[in-house]
Motif scaffolding. Structure first.
Motif, PDB file in Angstrom:
ATOM      1  N   ALA A  85      39.196  -4.800 -13.490  1.00  0.00           N
ATOM      2  CA  ALA A  85      40.246  -4.200 -13.784  1.00  0.00           C
ATOM      3  C   ALA A  85      40.846  -5.161 -15.019  1.00  0.00           C
ATOM      4  CB  ALA A  85      40.852  -3.747 -13.711  1.00  0.00           C
ATOM      5  N   ASP A  86      41.078  -5.009 -16.402  1.00  0.00           N
ATOM      6  CA  ASP A  86      41.802  -5.588 -17.565  1.00  0.00           C
ATOM      7  C   ASP A  86      43.826  -5.288 -17.235  1.00  0.00           C
ATOM      8  OD1 ASP A  86      38.790  -6.102 -19.513  1.00  0.00           O
ATOM      9  OD2 ASP A  86      38.746  -3.748 -18.961  1.00  0.00           O
ATOM     10  N   THR A 123      49.186  -8.127  -7.683  1.00  0.00           N
ATOM     11  CA  THR A 123      48.998  -9.314  -8.656  1.00  0.00           C
ATOM     12  C   THR A 123      48.709 -10.280  -8.896  1.00  0.00           C
ATOM     13  OG1 THR A 123      51.315  -8.367  -9.974  1.00  0.00           O
ATOM     14  CG2 THR A 123      50.622 -10.715 -10.896  1.00  0.00           C
ATOM     15  N   GLN A 124      48.944 -11.040  -7.343  1.00  0.00           N
ATOM     16  CA  GLN A 124      47.734 -12.386  -7.321  1.00  0.00           C
ATOM     17  C   GLN A 124      46.160 -11.738  -6.750  1.00  0.00           C
ATOM     18  OE1 GLN A 124      47.573 -13.141  -2.675  1.00  0.00           O
ATOM     19  NE2 GLN A 124      48.754 -15.465  -3.278  1.00  0.00           N
ATOM     20  N   SER A 125      45.667 -11.055  -6.675  1.00  0.00           N
ATOM     21  CA  SER A 125      44.694 -10.557  -6.068  1.00  0.00           C
ATOM     22  C   SER A 125      43.940 -10.223  -7.740  1.00  0.00           C
ATOM     23  CB  SER A 125      44.540  -8.975  -5.264  1.00  0.00           C
ATOM     24  OG  SER A 125      43.358  -8.363  -4.857  1.00  0.00           O
ATOM     25  N   PHE A 126      44.191  -9.157  -8.074  1.00  0.00           N
ATOM     26  CA  PHE A 126      44.228  -8.721  -9.655  1.00  0.00           C
ATOM     27  C   PHE A 126      44.253 -10.033 -10.350  1.00  0.00           C
ATOM     28  CE2 PHE A 126      45.424  -8.000 -14.146  1.00  0.00           C
ATOM     29  CZ  PHE A 126      44.368  -7.168 -14.389  1.00  0.00           C
ATOM     30  N   ALA A 127      44.555 -11.275 -10.133  1.00  0.00           N
ATOM     31  CA  ALA A 127      44.392 -12.718 -10.989  1.00  0.00           C
ATOM     32  C   ALA A 127      43.059 -13.645 -10.315  1.00  0.00           C
ATOM     33  CB  ALA A 127      46.064 -13.224 -10.837  1.00  0.00           C
ATOM     34  N   ARG A 131      40.455 -14.662 -12.798  1.00  0.00           N
ATOM     35  CA  ARG A 131      40.237 -16.039 -12.374  1.00  0.00           C
ATOM     36  C   ARG A 131      38.585 -16.643 -11.621  1.00  0.00           C
ATOM     37  NH1 ARG A 131      43.048 -21.115  -9.505  1.00  0.00           N
ATOM     38  NH2 ARG A 131      41.656 -22.573 -10.730  1.00  0.00           N
ATOM     39  N   ALA A 132      38.054 -16.078 -11.709  1.00  0.00           N
ATOM     40  CA  ALA A 132      37.022 -16.027 -10.673  1.00  0.00           C
ATOM     41  C   ALA A 132      35.626 -15.545 -11.681  1.00  0.00           C
ATOM     42  CB  ALA A 132      36.596 -15.282  -9.205  1.00  0.00           C
ATOM     43  N   GLU A 133      35.829 -14.520 -12.119  1.00  0.00           N
ATOM     44  CA  GLU A 133      35.254 -14.113 -13.116  1.00  0.00           C
ATOM     45  C   GLU A 133      35.370 -14.738 -14.554  1.00  0.00           C
ATOM     46  OE1 GLU A 133      34.895 -10.025 -13.492  1.00  0.00           O
ATOM     47  OE2 GLU A 133      34.155  -9.723 -11.370  1.00  0.00           O
ATOM     48  N   ASN A 134      36.417 -15.284 -14.882  1.00  0.00           N
ATOM     49  CA  ASN A 134      36.500 -16.057 -15.946  1.00  0.00           C
ATOM     50  C   ASN A 134      37.140 -15.472 -17.419  1.00  0.00           C
ATOM     51  OD1 ASN A 134      37.302 -18.237 -18.033  1.00  0.00           O
ATOM     52  ND2 ASN A 134      35.300 -19.039 -18.910  1.00  0.00           N
ATOM     53  N   LEU A 135      37.574 -14.097 -16.668  1.00  0.00           N
ATOM     54  CA  LEU A 135      38.528 -13.147 -17.807  1.00  0.00           C
ATOM     55  C   LEU A 135      39.850 -13.002 -17.975  1.00  0.00           C
ATOM     56  CD1 LEU A 135      36.024 -10.263 -16.547  1.00  0.00           C
ATOM     57  CD2 LEU A 135      35.606 -10.631 -18.380  1.00  0.00           C
ATOM     58  N   PRO A 136      40.195 -12.341 -19.379  1.00  0.00           N
ATOM     59  CA  PRO A 136      41.879 -12.590 -19.354  1.00  0.00           C
ATOM     60  C   PRO A 136      41.941 -11.438 -19.197  1.00  0.00           C
ATOM     61  CG  PRO A 136      40.072 -11.748 -21.394  1.00  0.00           C
ATOM     62  CD  PRO A 136      39.585 -12.175 -20.136  1.00  0.00           C
ATOM     63  N   GLU A 174      52.331 -19.682 -14.747  1.00  0.00           N
ATOM     64  CA  GLU A 174      51.056 -20.565 -13.876  1.00  0.00           C
ATOM     65  C   GLU A 174      50.332 -19.934 -14.499  1.00  0.00           C
ATOM     66  OE1 GLU A 174      51.249 -21.243  -9.977  1.00  0.00           O
ATOM     67  OE2 GLU A 174      53.544 -20.778  -9.424  1.00  0.00           O
ATOM     68  N   LEU A 175      50.164 -18.439 -14.589  1.00  0.00           N
ATOM     69  CA  LEU A 175      49.128 -17.972 -14.733  1.00  0.00           C
ATOM     70  C   LEU A 175      47.850 -17.812 -16.417  1.00  0.00           C
ATOM     71  CD1 LEU A 175      48.676 -14.726 -12.697  1.00  0.00           C
ATOM     72  CD2 LEU A 175      47.798 -16.316 -12.407  1.00  0.00           C
ATOM     73  N   ALA A 176      49.232 -18.908 -17.191  1.00  0.00           N
ATOM     74  CA  ALA A 176      49.009 -18.601 -19.129  1.00  0.00           C
ATOM     75  C   ALA A 176      47.770 -19.174 -19.207  1.00  0.00           C
ATOM     76  CB  ALA A 176      49.930 -19.290 -19.345  1.00  0.00           C
ATOM     77  N   PRO A 177      47.751 -20.482 -18.695  1.00  0.00           N
ATOM     78  CA  PRO A 177      45.983 -20.905 -19.230  1.00  0.00           C
ATOM     79  C   PRO A 177      44.602 -20.951 -18.651  1.00  0.00           C
ATOM     80  CG  PRO A 177      47.679 -21.930 -17.135  1.00  0.00           C
ATOM     81  CD  PRO A 177      48.242 -21.156 -17.201  1.00  0.00           C
ATOM     82  N   TYR A 178      44.674 -19.430 -17.424  1.00  0.00           N
ATOM     83  CA  TYR A 178      43.330 -18.415 -17.961  1.00  0.00           C
ATOM     84  C   TYR A 178      43.368 -17.450 -18.899  1.00  0.00           C
ATOM     85  CZ  TYR A 178      44.369 -21.322 -13.356  1.00  0.00           C
ATOM     86  OH  TYR A 178      44.634 -22.345 -12.555  1.00  0.00           O
ATOM     87  N   GLY A 179      44.421 -17.357 -19.743  1.00  0.00           N
ATOM     88  CA  GLY A 179      44.758 -16.261 -20.522  1.00  0.00           C
ATOM     89  C   GLY A 179      45.016 -14.781 -19.691  1.00  0.00           C
ATOM     90  N   ILE A 180      46.226 -15.205 -18.847  1.00  0.00           N
ATOM     91  CA  ILE A 180      46.093 -13.376 -17.988  1.00  0.00           C
ATOM     92  C   ILE A 180      47.819 -13.315 -18.266  1.00  0.00           C
ATOM     93  CG2 ILE A 180      46.816 -12.710 -16.104  1.00  0.00           C
ATOM     94  CD1 ILE A 180      44.303 -14.129 -14.603  1.00  0.00           C
ATOM     95  N   ARG A 181      48.021 -13.091 -18.854  1.00  0.00           N
ATOM     96  CA  ARG A 181      49.366 -12.702 -19.490  1.00  0.00           C
ATOM     97  C   ARG A 181      50.590 -11.487 -18.361  1.00  0.00           C
ATOM     98  NH1 ARG A 181      50.811  -9.420 -23.988  1.00  0.00           N
ATOM     99  NH2 ARG A 181      47.930  -8.280 -24.138  1.00  0.00           N
TER     100      ARG A 181
END
Length: 253
Positions: A85-86, A123-127, A131-136, A174-181
């Motif tokens: 999911a995005d 949120t932790q699991s989703f992020a 991160r593992a798939e390098n997706l925002p 904490e999640l901003a560096p991975y493109g997760i808003r």
């Protein structure tokens, strides 16, 4: 339309109320949707039919947010149905009205489990997956103006929502560096199926509570759909850690 075309979203508590309005708005914008419902399978099936009526893939899972294994069950089922999911919308919540001196540990624990623990670990699991798939991605937490505006007989609920609002800020940082808003929608007084006994059976009480709303009426679930679409879309790509207060002006007075 089609602002979310090609995206996939998870919406907890998506069979009724605000969650359903968000899920339908997402589908209308071209987003595939996986949602949860507590136990109302009739409502879940009706919502599923409406989502699929917009020409998108959709599915659901009956799930209790207080279940310690609930997050794993949700992520496994959603991934199986739609893939990665995005967007994650943490909307499912529970509330009881009890005065502070009467709240039991059991009552407190359930409210905290559904309203704060589940979104925290979802949120932790989703992020982690993104991160593992390098997706925002985008997380939308449905909090409440109760997070910062106290009323009686809701101390446990208000505490859970205050925690959820702070989770938004902490996770966003904490999640901003991975493109997760991560952002929040904070609804005001809203007429939903879950509180129908109040606004249907005691309209005088709701008229009285509505007097403090500058725009003169309680909200409806559809009042929050546009905010959620905005936060899920590229239109909010430079917004994280924010809170969209949708309350008819209640928090301004």
């Amino acid at each position: 339309m089609d602002r979310l075309k090609g995206q996939r979203a998870i919406v907890t508590g998506g069979a009724n109320g605000i969650g359903r309005a968000i899920a339908v708005a997402f589908a209308r914008e071209g987003c595939e949707v996986f949602f949860t419902a507590l136990r109302d399978e009739e409502a879940a099936l009706a919502t599923l039919a409406e989502l699929r009526g917009h020409g998108v893939r959709a599915d659901y899972l009956l799930l209790d947010g207080a279940d310690p294994d609930g997050v794993a069950q949700l992520m496994e089922a959603a991934t199986r149905a739609l893939g990665t999911a995005d967007v994650l919308v943490n909307n499912a919540a529970t509330m009881t009205r009890s005065r502070y001196l009467d709240i039991t540990p059991e009552e407190y624990e359930r409210v905290m489990a559904v309203n704060l623990r589940f979104p925290f670990f979802a949120t932790q699991s989703f992020a982690a997956r993104l991160r593992a798939e390098n997706l925002p991605g985008s997380v939308i937490n449905v909090s409440s103006i109760s997070a910062f505006k106290a009323v009686s007989a809701m101390a446990h609920y208000q505490s859970s929502k205050a925690g959820l609002s702070m989770l938004t800020k902490s996770a966003a940082y904490e999640l901003a560096p991975y493109g997760i808003r991560v952002n929040t929608i904070s609804p005001g007084l809203t007429a939903t199926k879950s509180n129908a006994p109040q606004w249907r059976d005691d309209p005088g009480l709701w008229r009285e509570r509505s007097k403090d709303i500058p725009l003169g009426r309680p909200g409806t679930p559809d009042d929050f759909a546009g905010a959620a679409v905005f936060l899920a879309s590229p239109e909010s790509s430079w917004m994280t850690g924010g809170d969209l207060v949708v309350d008819g002006g209640s928090a301004a007075v």
